[in-house]
Design an enzyme around this catalytic site. Sequence first.
Site: not given
Length: 558
Positions: A78, A119-121, A191, A442, A468
């Site tokens: 992202d 990570c995110d998804k 992160c 985002e 985010s």
Amino acid sequence: MLSDNVKKGDQAAPARSLFNALGYTREEMERPMVGIVNSYNEIVPGHMNLDKIVEAVKLGVAEAGGTPVVFPAIAVCDGIAMGHIGMKYSLVTRDLIADSTECMAIAHQFDALVMVPNCDKNVPGLLMAAARLNLPTVFVSGGPMLAGKVHGKKRSLSSMFEAVGAKSAGKIDEEELNYFDEHVCPTCGSCSGMYTANSMNCLTEAIGMGLRGNGTIPAVYSERIRLAKHAGMAVMELYRKNIRPRDIMTKEAFMNALTVDMALGCSTNTMLHLPAIAKEAGVELNMEIANEVSGRTPNLCHLAPAGHTYMEDLNEAGGVYAVMNELNKKSLLNLDCITVTGKTVGENIEGVKNLDTETIRPIDNPYMQEGGIAVLKGNIAPDTGIVKRSAVVPEMMVHEGPARVFDCEEDAISAILGGKINPRDVVVIRYEGPKGGPGMREMLNPTSAIAGMGLGSSVALLTDGRFSGASRGASIGHISPEAAVGGPIALIEEGDIIKVDIPNNRLDVLVSDEVLSERRKNWKPREPKVKTGYLARYEKLVTSANRGAVLEIPEGMR
């Protein structure tokens, strides 16, 4: 064994010949086949170490009597996709990941799965797949990044984005900006703040799908390798006991996850992902319940960007289990839920100590009496708007000011960095929702620019897009219905006075119903921004943000 369909009997002889071509021995084919979903790639910092995690998982599976078989899942970074067309392709990968994992698992008849996201998804996408497939499954992530150090102070990716705004405001020069970008992200891993990736990885523990430490052990710690080996061993125990994801991801488990979410101060993106995962598990999870959960759940953590502690600090304080044990002091969790440990939540958290009462506040001395996320409603957001309340400064909890209206993120960024946004303004970014984007980008660039330019305590931002986990301030996203389907956010005009009232869960434009009704008569749907490829298909199938932006076949297409 399910895998007997491709290993046993005359009908499976052609498949066996292909296993022979792969180098599998007869002994390996006698054992349960465990699919290991490997999200490794060389473009996402949180995924660059997953090759090592996967090797450790393979050892654990083999030691416990299974045959590990690795196959891939995609991942978008992202941070790299932010601020341009690439961000349209982030949220949409959640469904690609779930669908492709379903395809691989069923086509090859795996007996069990170990999901290795970070990570995110990837985390929600693989949780959706786990619930859909309902095979014995354990999650083990790649772990969070260590915090960076800039002039002796801990920093993270959100600091980097805010530094861009600071440079535009003349507060720092190019040399300082370059110093930031060389120091804020010092290691591999997701992160280092309580952003979306770390939020979702922590919630794997809360919901019972990950072992202790899955959300918090730093990526570079050897303890993470040991955890991966234990995950491989644990999945074999789940297989033998026939404990499956839908045994774990029950209504009560989702309520536990929401409660821990509020205590941790997680990313607002969890409000998209939890309903989507619940739907796959056959559980109805309406996000309007979030305020009820928040009302009884104290916010115990202020990790970056809400505060100055980081994932490594949460890990050293005792991790997610320590937070859960604090919540249990007021009986806020269901302790009877089964987990991938084979034990209940109560058994898992028994005796876990809070080792740092500043990183994890005691239950009787919280940062806030209410949870970290709030759902707002009003004539702008008849369904929902979502705000990370724990990352809003006190003076912005109630705010009133003129609307500055932009129909895409790029126009808003130009105005912010061009010095055209003033204290008291309310920046409105619309036509960025699941359909309108398409892909629900985002808005970290605009929120960070506002903060970096020193406007974080005087300017609000609202959008039918999303934020985010690194965003902070009075940033209200997921506004539903979105502009693309004629939601009221599409009717706001430049200069309208908007009132944000977070304590009372309200979001309104101070315009009469009669005026809004007249404006609606003149509103017309816009042509889709994308007419070919995956995004065009996604736009036709995606539902609203308050429903988790899940994909459904429209009535007319059934």
